[in-house]
Write an enzyme that holds these catalytic residues in place. Structure first.
Site, PDB file in Angstrom:
ATOM      1  NE  ARG A  55      -2.730   0.272   3.457  1.00 40.54           N
ATOM      2  CZ  ARG A  55      -2.420   0.981   4.539  1.00 40.54           C
ATOM      3  NH1 ARG A  55      -2.423   2.307   4.487  1.00 40.54           N
ATOM      4  NH2 ARG A  55      -2.109   0.379   5.665  1.00 40.54           N
ATOM      5  CE1 TYR A 108     -15.733   8.154 -16.914  1.00 45.52           C
ATOM      6  CE2 TYR A 108     -14.629   8.615 -14.836  1.00 45.52           C
ATOM      7  CZ  TYR A 108     -15.242   7.729 -15.696  1.00 45.52           C
ATOM      8  OH  TYR A 108     -15.381   6.417 -15.339  1.00 45.52           O
ATOM      9  CG  ASP A 180      -9.376  13.491 -16.664  1.00 47.40           C
ATOM     10  OD1 ASP A 180      -8.456  12.965 -17.310  1.00 47.40           O
ATOM     11  OD2 ASP A 180     -10.424  12.897 -16.372  1.00 47.40           O
ATOM     12  CE  LYS A 205     -11.236   5.206 -19.711  1.00 44.04           C
ATOM     13  NZ  LYS A 205     -11.198   5.152 -18.263  1.00 44.04           N
TER      14      LYS A 205
END
Length: 392
Positions: A55, A108, A180, A205
């Site tokens: 983590r 988005y 973004d 993406k």
């Protein structure tokens, strides 16, 4: 200084301490501790330490982050499990209850829901504006504005935000600016060169490029990434070792993929523009796009995303024709996501209809006849032929 294509292959190689040419997958949750307690304490607290607990960090995650930071021309980067993990973590590293955020009408969908539902439920005010209107951003700023959050080209309507204006506005007012950059990719657009402070990506993406992983990235100064990393520790969205390895592999061909996709998309957009059953083609690379001049100024390529609106007398007729076109296409799969090597097409009104009101869809440019296309690397003649037979 290495050229971009070389950096994609070799940046961050020092994190691979083995003799393997391809970085290994560190499929472990924890690492042997140093016998020195002081060293152990450093590993437990140092941001993104690669060999303490997954983590906190992972050697491959560190290498991937180095490549993405190099691409975005920022000091550092952090990779997380999804694009939304990157967006939410980065925003929560900036704002708290009582603060104000300026956003766009078109974002988005999941990001819009995060702004509308999550942030406002926890006492953060949010003001959406028309991203094509610079004055609207300036007018929306309040004394408690801490963040301007933008997305350009926007999803799905491909509006453009003036990066130079936003970067300068943020610096003048002491407000963090965040973008973004998923739709453009750092091959086509580097927001840091216009003064944007923080860049986020859905690395699922274009950065990954093969539709086989989910990941997110945050890029910024080392100070900001350290702060975002501390947020990520408690939010818990660490990137898995295997997805990290897949992302590193995908990044190696990023420039080749995006350049071919850019070329294909422009050719397809030009062909679609002349078809009588297509009412509108929205692509920033076409002179018909109302912000084409701005896009040329701040982008090196025009992305693989375009939208078309099918002709129809009313919404019902448009919807029926959109459905018929989706059914007729063979190479373009009707699927969500984007930026992979394969071509995809989706109907935004159906994808996001349940989470947006009619007014919100209208502001985002989402109509019954709108189709969002993510162009892949197939041969352009085959892609055009597929649309030709489907439209016939």
């Amino acid at each position: 200084m290495s050229k971009l294509e070389t950096s994609l292959i070799h940046e961050g190689e020092h994190f691979n301490t083995t003799n393997s040419v391809v970085s290994p997958i560190y499929q472990t949750s924890t690492y042997f501790a140093d016998e020195d307690i002081a060293s152990f304490a450093h590993a437990a607290t140092a941001p993104k330490y690669p060999e303490f607990y997954h983590r906190h960090g992972n050697p491959t995650n560190s290498q991937v982050a180095a490549v993405i930071a190099k691409l975005e021309k920022t000091e550092d980067a952090l990779v997380l499990a999804t694009g939304m993990a990157a967006i939410s973590t980065a925003i929560l590293a900036v704002v708290q209850a009582g603060d104000h955020v300026v956003v766009q009408n078109a974002h988005y969908s999941a990001a819009l829901i995060f702004m509308r539902d999550f942030l406002q439920q926890y006492g953060v005010e949010v003001t959406p504006v028309d991203q094509t209107d610079n004055a609207a951003f300036e007018k929306a700023i309040r004394s408690n504005t801490k963040l301007i959050y933008i997305e350009t080209p926007s999803n799905p309507n491909l509006d453009i935000t003036d990066l130079e204006f936003i970067g300068k506005l943020g610096k003048e007012r002491g407000i963090t600016t965040m973008i973004d950059n998923t739709f453009a990719s750092p091959i086509n657009q580097v927001p840091a060169t216009y003064g944007i402070d923080v860049i986020v990506h859905s690395a699922t993406k274009y950065l990954g490029g093969h539709s086989d992983l989910t990941a997110g990235a945050i890029c910024g100064t080392k100070e900001f990434i350290d702060k975002a990393w501390r947020r990520s520790l408690v939010l818990g969205a660490s990137l898995s070792p295997f997805d990290s390895w897949l992302l590193l592999r995908g990044l190696k061909t990023l420039s080749l993929r995006v350049r071919q996709i850019n070329e294909n998309t422009l050719s397809l957009a030009q062909w679609l523009s002349g078809h009588p059953l297509i009412q509108k083609v929205i692509y920033v690379g076409l002179p018909s796009h109302p912000q084409h001049t701005l896009a040329k100024k701040q982008m090196q390529g025009f992305t693989g995303m375009l939208c078309i609106e099918v002709a129809g007398a009313d919404e019902q007729a448009q919807f029926a024709r959109a459905q018929a076109l989706l059914n007729g296409l063979k190479l373009f799969s009707n699927a969500v996501s984007l930026g992979g090597v394969e071509s995809l097409i989706a109907h935004p009104a159906s994808m996001w209809g349940a989470s947006h009101t009619a007014e919100q869809r209208k502001k985002s440019g989402i109509t019954a006849g709108l189709l969002r296309i993510s162009v892949g690397i197939e041969h352009i003649d085959d892609l055009i032929a597929d649309f030709e037979q489907a439209l016939s």
